[in-house]
Scaffold this motif. Sequence first.
Motif, short mmCIF file in Angstrom:
data_model
loop_
_atom_site.label_atom_id
_atom_site.label_comp_id
_atom_site.label_asym_id
_atom_site.label_seq_id
_atom_site.Cartn_x
_atom_site.Cartn_y
_atom_site.Cartn_z
N GLU A 64 -2.80 6.69 -4.88
CA GLU A 64 -2.07 5.43 -4.79
C GLU A 64 -1.04 5.34 -5.91
OE1 GLU A 64 -2.88 0.67 -3.98
OE2 GLU A 64 -4.53 1.96 -4.64
N ALA A 86 -6.40 -3.84 5.41
CA ALA A 86 -7.07 -2.97 4.45
C ALA A 86 -8.06 -2.02 5.11
CB ALA A 86 -7.77 -3.81 3.39
N HIS A 118 0.86 -1.18 0.00
CA HIS A 118 0.00 0.00 0.00
C HIS A 118 0.90 1.24 0.00
CE1 HIS A 118 -3.42 -2.61 0.90
NE2 HIS A 118 -2.67 -3.17 1.84
#
Length: 344
Positions: A336, A317, A264
Motif C-alpha cells: 500500500e 473494503a 486505496h
Amino acid sequence: MIQIENVSKTFNRKGVTTEALKNVSLDIKEGEIYGIVGFSGAGKSTLLRTINHLTTPTSGEVIVDGKHLSKANSKEIREIKKDIGMIFQHFNLLNSKTVFKNVAMPLILSGTPKEEVEKRVNELLDFVGLKDKAQNYPDELSGGQKQRIGIARALATQPKILLCDEATSALDPETTASILSLLKRVNEEYNITILLITHEMSVVREICDKVAIMENGEVIESGSVFDIFSNPSTRTGVKFVNTVMHSEVPDFVLRLLSDEKKRHIYRLNFIADSAGKPILSQLSKRYDVEASVLFGNITELQRTPFGNLIVEFIGEADEIEKVKAFLTEQEVLYSEVTRNASEY
C-alpha cells in the motif's frame, strides 16, 4: 573465486583515524560479473585494492582462487597478481608507446618470448576491434578506443579475474554501451570473473549477475541484480534503483493521498510470467472493484520481464481484500502507498 571475509581497513593520517572498510564480507563465484555500487567515499575502491594486494586489510581475510593473501609471501603474491587484470577509469596508457606496445607491456615485463608477444597482442587487438590501430599512439584514439586498448592490455597475461575501477564513468552513454558489451564478451568467451566498481546503477543492470551496495565502508545489501532491483531493502538501495527504474511515487499520487477521502492506492510488482497476464482486467471482472492505473512501467531485468505499477482500487473494503488475495494467488507483489511514501 574471491572470498572477502570480515574485512576492515583503518587509515591513520596526522592523528585522524578513518574507517574505510567495516567488516565487509562478499563471496564472488567463478565466472560471475559482480558489481559493487556506492556513492563517493563508500569504500568501493579501497575494497578493490585489497583484492590485488595494493592495500592490506587491518583485519579480516581476502582469499583469491583459494589462496589467502595474508599468508602469501612476496613471490606467491606476484604469482597471484598474474591472474588479476586491471581496467582503470582514465585508461592509464603510455602516451609515448604505440597501441601495440601498450598491450604488449605486461608480456614484455614478464619475459614472454617475442613471437608469443606478437601473436597474443594481435589476437587481443583483433578481439577488441582495433587491429588496424596497432601502430597508432593513444593520443590519436577516442576515449572508447583507449578503453578497448586498456581491456586488451588487461587480458594480455590471460588473467582469471578482471578488476574494473569505474571503467565507463569517463565515457559517453553510447561508448559506455559498447564497452559493457565488450566486457560481457570477455566474461563469456574467456570465462573471466569480473568485479566491477561503479556508481552507475545502469551499468549494473546492463551486465552484472550480482551486486553489493556499499555505504560508509559497509555492505548494506547484496544479492542478485534482479532481487536488488525488484525489491531494494535500504534507503540507499532505493535511491540507486530509482536512478534507472524511475519507480518513485509521483507527487500527484501523494497529493491524492492527502485528500480527505480514503483512497486505496497500491504499488504492484509483476515479475516474469505475471508481467504478461491481463491481471488488472481479470480482477475488475471478478470483483466489484475498478482498477485505475496512475503510474508505471515495464522493463527487463536479466532477461526477465519486470513491471512496476501504481494502481488505485475503487470499491468497498471487503472487495479490495478479495483483490489482494487474488494478487497473491497470481504471484503479484503488492504494497500500500501511504502519505509519507516518497520513495520506492
